[in-house]
Design a protein around this motif. Structure first.
Motif, mmCIF file in Angstrom:
data_model
loop_
_atom_site.group_PDB
_atom_site.id
_atom_site.type_symbol
_atom_site.label_atom_id
_atom_site.label_comp_id
_atom_site.label_asym_id
_atom_site.label_seq_id
_atom_site.Cartn_x
_atom_site.Cartn_y
_atom_site.Cartn_z
ATOM 1 N N TYR A 125 0.514 -1.377 0.061
ATOM 2 C CA TYR A 125 -0.009 0.059 0.020
ATOM 3 C C TYR A 125 0.933 1.192 0.102
ATOM 4 C CZ TYR A 125 -4.241 -2.514 1.218
ATOM 5 O OH TYR A 125 -5.183 -3.356 1.219
ATOM 6 N N THR A 126 0.359 2.404 -0.766
ATOM 7 C CA THR A 126 0.847 3.637 -0.649
ATOM 8 C C THR A 126 0.598 4.289 0.675
ATOM 9 O OG1 THR A 126 -1.045 4.611 -1.390
ATOM 10 C CG2 THR A 126 0.732 3.984 -3.048
ATOM 11 N N ASP A 127 0.959 5.595 1.081
ATOM 12 C CA ASP A 127 0.536 5.792 2.239
ATOM 13 C C ASP A 127 -0.927 6.368 2.226
ATOM 14 O OD1 ASP A 127 3.099 5.772 3.733
ATOM 15 O OD2 ASP A 127 3.798 7.863 3.016
ATOM 16 N N GLU A 128 -1.276 6.819 1.186
ATOM 17 C CA GLU A 128 -2.943 7.193 0.878
ATOM 18 C C GLU A 128 -3.649 5.698 1.214
ATOM 19 O OE1 GLU A 128 -3.479 8.798 -2.678
ATOM 20 O OE2 GLU A 128 -2.814 11.055 -2.232
ATOM 21 N N GLU A 129 -3.261 4.741 0.563
ATOM 22 C CA GLU A 129 -4.194 3.307 0.616
ATOM 23 C C GLU A 129 -4.071 2.730 1.999
ATOM 24 O OE1 GLU A 129 -3.423 1.318 -3.793
ATOM 25 O OE2 GLU A 129 -1.718 1.240 -2.131
ATOM 26 N N LEU A 130 -2.828 3.206 2.647
ATOM 27 C CA LEU A 130 -2.781 2.717 4.082
ATOM 28 C C LEU A 130 -3.922 3.464 4.901
ATOM 29 C CD1 LEU A 130 -1.730 0.825 6.377
ATOM 30 C CD2 LEU A 130 0.142 2.795 6.676
ATOM 31 N N GLU A 131 -3.995 4.954 4.726
ATOM 32 C CA GLU A 131 -4.949 5.574 5.489
ATOM 33 C C GLU A 131 -6.457 5.189 5.415
ATOM 34 O OE1 GLU A 131 -4.453 7.499 8.082
ATOM 35 O OE2 GLU A 131 -2.178 6.949 7.732
ATOM 36 N N LYS A 132 -6.760 4.929 3.951
ATOM 37 C CA LYS A 132 -7.908 4.287 3.738
ATOM 38 C C LYS A 132 -8.135 3.022 4.349
ATOM 39 C CE LYS A 132 -10.822 3.458 -0.128
ATOM 40 N NZ LYS A 132 -11.291 3.619 -1.628
ATOM 41 N N PHE A 133 -7.298 2.142 4.495
ATOM 42 C CA PHE A 133 -7.420 0.943 5.094
ATOM 43 C C PHE A 133 -7.413 0.844 6.672
ATOM 44 C CE2 PHE A 133 -4.995 -2.907 6.935
ATOM 45 C CZ PHE A 133 -5.394 -3.849 6.383
ATOM 46 N N ARG A 134 -6.864 1.879 7.208
ATOM 47 C CA ARG A 134 -6.988 2.234 8.651
ATOM 48 C C ARG A 134 -8.139 2.788 8.943
ATOM 49 N NH1 ARG A 134 -1.165 4.507 11.010
ATOM 50 N NH2 ARG A 134 -2.453 4.459 13.023
ATOM 51 N N ALA A 135 -8.964 3.439 7.971
ATOM 52 C CA ALA A 135 -10.495 3.847 8.289
ATOM 53 C C ALA A 135 -11.325 3.156 8.701
ATOM 54 C CB ALA A 135 -10.541 5.156 7.130
ATOM 55 N N ASN A 136 -11.148 1.957 8.133
ATOM 56 C CA ASN A 136 -12.249 0.775 8.201
ATOM 57 C C ASN A 136 -11.904 0.105 9.510
ATOM 58 O OD1 ASN A 136 -13.554 -1.580 8.186
ATOM 59 N ND2 ASN A 136 -13.253 -2.142 6.229
ATOM 60 N N PRO A 137 -12.649 0.565 10.612
ATOM 61 C CA PRO A 137 -12.791 -0.024 11.911
ATOM 62 C C PRO A 137 -12.468 -1.659 12.094
ATOM 63 C CG PRO A 137 -14.972 1.153 11.794
ATOM 64 C CD PRO A 137 -14.223 1.257 10.431
ATOM 65 N N GLY A 138 -13.432 -2.111 10.983
ATOM 66 C CA GLY A 138 -13.087 -3.766 10.973
ATOM 67 C C GLY A 138 -11.574 -4.169 10.565
ATOM 68 N N ASN A 139 -10.899 -3.225 9.851
ATOM 69 C CA ASN A 139 -9.445 -3.903 9.667
ATOM 70 C C ASN A 139 -8.572 -3.948 10.869
ATOM 71 O OD1 ASN A 139 -10.068 -4.175 7.169
ATOM 72 N ND2 ASN A 139 -9.432 -2.386 6.355
ATOM 73 N N GLU A 140 -8.993 -2.916 11.957
ATOM 74 C CA GLU A 140 -8.075 -2.667 13.178
ATOM 75 C C GLU A 140 -8.725 -3.894 14.005
ATOM 76 O OE1 GLU A 140 -6.924 0.439 16.540
ATOM 77 O OE2 GLU A 140 -8.307 1.024 15.255
ATOM 78 N N ASP A 141 -9.857 -4.137 14.073
ATOM 79 C CA ASP A 141 -10.323 -5.425 14.728
ATOM 80 C C ASP A 141 -9.600 -6.729 14.451
ATOM 81 O OD1 ASP A 141 -11.899 -6.946 16.854
ATOM 82 O OD2 ASP A 141 -13.098 -7.543 15.127
#
Length: 144
Positions: free
Chosen positions: A17-33
């Motif tokens: 992921y690029t930095d922008e893609e990582l931010e989008k990934f992190r924005a999904n609370p399910g991913n953190e869980d």
């Protein structure tokens, strides 16, 4: 459970992921869980055992076992040398269901419908054969 920055960076590198893609990934609370539970998931093995087989061109027999890590990656060194694509595609939905139960804090072995089968309908229905599998999730290293 909060995920450390180093873990996010690990996934960024793993997934390309690029930095922008990582931010989008992190924005999904399910991913953190999911990521917060990933260490426990690595301590699990998903096993499919053949419970019936007739007319299988790949020669899968009753008792054969297919091993996947907790994330659903086939462990090739423990599984049969030849694996039918119909077997793998039949197993995929149960792996997803078992992991969803795990993420929800429920024992994956509480899955109600634990059996699946290859897509060949069997000789009596115009196919060649049919193989059925049963899923079990166990602690890593147990009975391998």
């Amino acid at each position: 459970m909060a995920v450390e920055e180093s873990v996010w960076r690990y996934y960024q590198k793993l997934l390309g992921y690029t930095d922008e893609e990582l931010e989008k990934f992190r924005a999904n609370p399910g991913n953190e869980d999911v990521i917060s539970k990933a260490p426990a998931l690595t301590q699990r093995t998903i096993v499919f055992e053949v419970v019936s087989s007739h007319g299988c061109a790949s020669q899968h027999k009753v008792g054969d076992k297919f091993y996947f890590d907790g994330s659903g990656n086939l462990i090739t060194k423990l599984s049969p040398k030849k694996i039918c694509i119909s077997a793998l595609t039949a197993m995929a939905p149960l792996i997803t269901a078992a992991n969803e139960l795990f993420y929800a804090g429920v024992d994956s072995n509480a899955l109600r419908f634990r059996r699946t089968g290859c897509h060949d309908v069997g000789l009596q229905c115009g196919g060649w054969g049919h193989v059925a599998f049963q899923i079990k999730v166990q602690a890593r290293g147990k009975s391998q």
